[in-house]
Design a protein around this motif. Structure first.
Motif, mmCIF file in Angstrom:
data_model
loop_
_atom_site.group_PDB
_atom_site.id
_atom_site.type_symbol
_atom_site.label_atom_id
_atom_site.label_comp_id
_atom_site.label_asym_id
_atom_site.label_seq_id
_atom_site.Cartn_x
_atom_site.Cartn_y
_atom_site.Cartn_z
ATOM 1 N N ASN A 17 27.895 -26.824 -29.792
ATOM 2 C CA ASN A 17 26.531 -26.641 -30.285
ATOM 3 C C ASN A 17 25.872 -27.962 -30.657
ATOM 4 O OD1 ASN A 17 26.636 -23.901 -29.902
ATOM 5 N ND2 ASN A 17 27.094 -23.403 -32.035
ATOM 6 N N THR A 18 26.645 -28.911 -31.206
ATOM 7 C CA THR A 18 26.059 -30.221 -31.507
ATOM 8 C C THR A 18 25.687 -30.961 -30.233
ATOM 9 O OG1 THR A 18 27.164 -30.454 -33.648
ATOM 10 C CG2 THR A 18 26.478 -32.476 -32.564
ATOM 11 N N LEU A 19 26.569 -30.935 -29.228
ATOM 12 C CA LEU A 19 26.243 -31.592 -27.961
ATOM 13 C C LEU A 19 25.021 -30.947 -27.307
ATOM 14 C CD1 LEU A 19 29.665 -32.291 -26.184
ATOM 15 C CD2 LEU A 19 28.287 -33.830 -27.588
ATOM 16 N N THR A 20 24.913 -29.642 -27.425
ATOM 17 C CA THR A 20 23.805 -28.920 -26.788
ATOM 18 C C THR A 20 22.487 -29.106 -27.537
ATOM 19 O OG1 THR A 20 25.299 -27.225 -25.918
ATOM 20 C CG2 THR A 20 22.966 -26.650 -26.091
ATOM 21 N N HIS A 21 22.513 -28.899 -28.851
ATOM 22 C CA HIS A 21 21.287 -28.840 -29.640
ATOM 23 C C HIS A 21 21.007 -30.121 -30.429
ATOM 24 C CE1 HIS A 21 21.331 -24.641 -28.587
ATOM 25 N NE2 HIS A 21 22.449 -24.424 -29.243
ATOM 26 N N TYR A 22 21.922 -31.073 -30.388
ATOM 27 C CA TYR A 22 21.803 -32.384 -31.037
ATOM 28 C C TYR A 22 22.113 -32.380 -32.534
ATOM 29 C CZ TYR A 22 19.536 -33.906 -26.690
ATOM 30 O OH TYR A 22 19.254 -34.186 -25.382
ATOM 31 N N ASN A 23 21.807 -31.315 -33.254
ATOM 32 C CA ASN A 23 22.008 -31.339 -34.699
ATOM 33 C C ASN A 23 23.459 -31.037 -35.075
ATOM 34 O OD1 ASN A 23 20.705 -28.574 -33.824
ATOM 35 N ND2 ASN A 23 22.089 -28.106 -35.524
ATOM 36 N N LEU A 24 23.854 -31.469 -36.266
ATOM 37 C CA LEU A 24 25.175 -31.148 -36.799
ATOM 38 C C LEU A 24 25.242 -29.658 -37.122
ATOM 39 C CD1 LEU A 24 25.663 -34.157 -39.244
ATOM 40 C CD2 LEU A 24 26.690 -33.874 -36.972
ATOM 41 N N VAL A 25 26.446 -29.117 -37.016
ATOM 42 C CA VAL A 25 26.677 -27.715 -37.356
ATOM 43 C C VAL A 25 27.391 -27.676 -38.699
ATOM 44 C CG1 VAL A 25 27.799 -25.567 -36.690
ATOM 45 C CG2 VAL A 25 26.788 -27.048 -34.937
ATOM 46 N N HIS A 26 26.778 -27.061 -39.677
ATOM 47 C CA HIS A 26 27.332 -27.029 -41.028
ATOM 48 C C HIS A 26 28.092 -25.725 -41.255
ATOM 49 C CE1 HIS A 26 25.162 -30.686 -42.118
ATOM 50 N NE2 HIS A 26 24.128 -30.194 -41.434
ATOM 51 N N PRO A 27 29.157 -25.760 -42.075
ATOM 52 C CA PRO A 27 29.606 -26.893 -42.899
ATOM 53 C C PRO A 27 30.387 -27.921 -42.071
ATOM 54 C CG PRO A 27 31.056 -25.022 -43.230
ATOM 55 C CD PRO A 27 29.953 -24.521 -42.340
#
Length: 365
Positions: free
Chosen positions: A305-315
């Protein structure tokens, strides 16, 4: 900037830089047919860059990005979502099979075999593209990749199609991509002699009855042929020696492998699909491999998801995120047994194994 904003900006910048290099290298390919095929196979990844970066940049400041027309926005979305394969919440397996039949297979058959008695009897409606004698795409899969409606794509309306890709170029251009920057991508390592330049056309109805699950499942076989082309393209064409340091090329390979494995697992677990014993054996082997399990576990989804959407996935432990490190230091967080380079090597090795498995499952066509 916050750490989150920094990660987003670095990811977008690296993909945009890579688009610059890709475009430069594609323009340097002397074989026009090869250049066209490579470009079209790359379309869903370029659409991914456009779709995801525009969402993030528009949220930050709507004034800083070029607007796309409503028509091209829909095309970009369809192209980007084609990479989800069966992992598409809106369609799932049955929805993708229906879409591929109604929007890709039937229009191509009508165009190339439905004009008169002779074309119905003798006409071919499926073109196949190969590299190193292995399938990397078909006219069906490329049509699906582009996101352009078949009625437009098959109309051979050059100005309309050119206008669509000019909007892509304008979007990238406003964000700083240029065509005069010397490239340094995997395209520079391709062997023109390995590309199959001869025209290879077949009748799709016959072809799809011979591959993968056999004559009982031609529509499923068409989608599996799409998977096969994606995997072979990622393995044969985008492969290099730069490991995790070449962020955007690694992203193409990882996301392709992840989405194919996720889709194969969904197919294996779907009780509505009746498969042959041979197909079940291949699916089990591909999905249950140790490397597949590593890439299908829950942490891998967050990494994807980070590679796809750029944002960090929390937590997430933000103290371990470092944009100066390969893949932003995310690999040891999500895959503790690996460094970025060892993980990239594992991905590349399993990409080769899964691509070979799909080729074997498809059979010697």
């Amino acid at each position: 900037m916050t750490l989150e904003e920094t990660v987003i900006q670095h990811g977008i910048d690296r993909d945009l830089d890579y688009v610059t290099y890709l475009m430069s290298d594609i323009r340097a390919i002397e074989d026009a047919g090869m250049a066209s095929t490579i470009s079209l196979c790359l379309t869903p990844y370029l659409s991914l860059y456009v779709y995801e970066s525009s969402k993030k940049l528009r949220a930050a400041d709507p004034r800083q990005i070029a607007g796309l027309s409503a028509t091209v926005e829909q095309i970009v979305a369809r192209s980007r979502h084609s990479l989800k394969l069966f992992d598409d919440n809106r369609r799932g397996i049955m929805g993708q099979l229906t879409y591929f039949r109604n929007e890709i297979l039937t229009p191509h058959e009508a165009m190339f075999r439905g004009k008169n008695f002779l074309t119905r009897l003798l006409g071919d409606d499926l073109g196949i593209f190969r590299y190193n004698n292995r399938l990397i795409g078909t006219t069906h899969s490329i049509s699906f990749n582009t996101g352009i409606e078949s009625a437009v794509l098959l109309s051979q309306n050059g100005p309309a199609i050119k206008g669509i890709y000019e909007e892509y170029g304008h979007y990238f251009g406003t964000l700083g991509t240029r065509l005069d920057v010397p490239g340094k991508t995997f395209i520079r390592r391709l062997d023109p002699q390995a590309y199959s330049p001869r025209e290879e056309n077949v009748r799709s109805g016959r072809y799809y009855q011979k591959v993968f699950d056999g004559p009982a499942n031609p529509d499923l076989n068409a989608l599996l042929t799409f998977f096969q082309g994606l995997m072979n393209f990622a393995e044969l064409v985008t492969i290099g020696n730069s490991g995790a340091s070449e962020y955007s090329a690694f992203k193409i390979r990882f996301l392709t492998l992840y989405q194919v494995l996720t889709s194969l697992r969904m197919l294996r677990n779907d009780q509505s699909q009746t498969l042959t014993a041979r197909s079940t054996k291949f699916l089990t082997s591909l999905v249950d491999a140790a490397e597949s399990q590593l890439l299908l576990n829950r942490p891998a989804r967050s990494f994807r998801n980070t590679l796809t959407h750029y944002n960090l996935v929390h937590p997430i432990d933000t103290t371990r995120v470092d944009v100066t490190q390969p893949l932003f230091g995310l690999v040891p967080i999500y895959f503790p047994a690996h460094t970025a380079d060892s993980f990239a090597a594992t991905v590349d090795g399993h990409l080769t194994a899964v691509a070979a498995g799909l080729d074997e499952w498809a059979g010697p066509i």
